[in-house]
Design an enzyme around this catalytic site. Sequence first.
Site, PDB file in Angstrom:
ATOM      1  N   GLU A  26       9.587  -2.840  10.793  1.00  0.00           N
ATOM      2  CA  GLU A  26       9.495  -2.340  12.165  1.00  0.00           C
ATOM      3  C   GLU A  26       8.707  -3.316  13.037  1.00  0.00           C
ATOM      4  O   GLU A  26       7.985  -4.176  12.542  1.00  0.00           O
ATOM      5  CB  GLU A  26       8.813  -0.975  12.186  1.00  0.00           C
ATOM      6  CG  GLU A  26       7.381  -1.006  11.682  1.00  0.00           C
ATOM      7  CD  GLU A  26       6.585   0.228  12.081  1.00  0.00           C
ATOM      8  OE1 GLU A  26       6.460   0.460  13.298  1.00  0.00           O
ATOM      9  OE2 GLU A  26       6.078   0.923  11.181  1.00  0.00           O
ATOM     10  N   LYS A 160       0.709   9.261   8.262  1.00  0.00           N
ATOM     11  CA  LYS A 160      -0.613   8.968   8.819  1.00  0.00           C
ATOM     12  C   LYS A 160      -1.525  10.176   8.662  1.00  0.00           C
ATOM     13  O   LYS A 160      -1.143  11.309   8.948  1.00  0.00           O
ATOM     14  CB  LYS A 160      -0.476   8.548  10.284  1.00  0.00           C
ATOM     15  CG  LYS A 160       0.300   7.240  10.436  1.00  0.00           C
ATOM     16  CD  LYS A 160       0.474   6.853  11.882  1.00  0.00           C
ATOM     17  CE  LYS A 160       1.206   5.527  12.013  1.00  0.00           C
ATOM     18  NZ  LYS A 160       2.621   5.605  11.616  1.00  0.00           N
TER      19      LYS A 160
END
Length: 307
Positions: A26, A160
Amino acid sequence: MTDFHIRPGDEVAEALRAGRPVVALESTIVSHGLPRPENLRVARQIERAVRDVGAVPATIGMVGGRLVVGLDDAELTRLATADGVAKLSVRDLAVAAATGADGATTVAATSAVAAAAGIRVFATGGLGGVHREAAQTFDESADLTTLARTPIAVVCAGVKSILDVGATLERMETLGVGVVGYRTRRFPGFFVTDGGFDLDWSVDSPEQVAAVLAARAAHGVQTGGLVVANPLPVDEQLDRDLHDRTLADGLARLERAGVTGKAVTPYLLAHFHSATQGASLAVNVRLVLRNADLAARIAVAAARSAA
């Protein structure tokens, strides 16, 4: 007439034609996830980690409205150093292309574009997921719904830790997204080794992950993604007490500031960087490099088994 086709870089195009291993990467970590000038150095380091194992890196991003699968160094530098680079999820791609924008792809957009280009392995840091207080805000990352319909293996360090990890795992189960731990039966917590939840399945080698991918393709039943959860070793994680204190403080600051939506994750990650005096950034870089290495090994094993 403007050409809106996805453009593979020359090296990536040749690798895909030849059946060589390719790993998608990414670009939001480059433009939004890491501070300058470290972001460009780390982006090059991640690509090198993939090459060192024998795979071809394909960092994905948008340059002047063109989606590029395998940014060259000049394009990577542009996204790392330019102001106003848009953060692109799947829903943003068409508008950004039509307006000629520069943009960095999120996990969702990278997954979708990589799969469309024929890439089946993707390395990132941590997934997005269900946000805390989502029962009131309905705030959930597009990463999850995209992975539900995108046939790609995503190597990550869990989701996360600023998110609602338990709710995220429940959503992945509902959406049919497969999750396996790499040499663990515990779901990792991004900055920390253990995110606090058990996993049903574990794999022990890149070859075993490649076999899972082959079985999924052969069965023709599962159409979504596979999350390969790769935890940091305990001695490389962020100090657990420091992590918990920083997270609690960051969430309180977030509420007081009224930050919502796309701004939540960058806000909290910046808070971690500041409050831990850069320790969280060092951990972030370590886990991304480890994930790139493992993803490359999986891609190599998959290419070898398909040959």
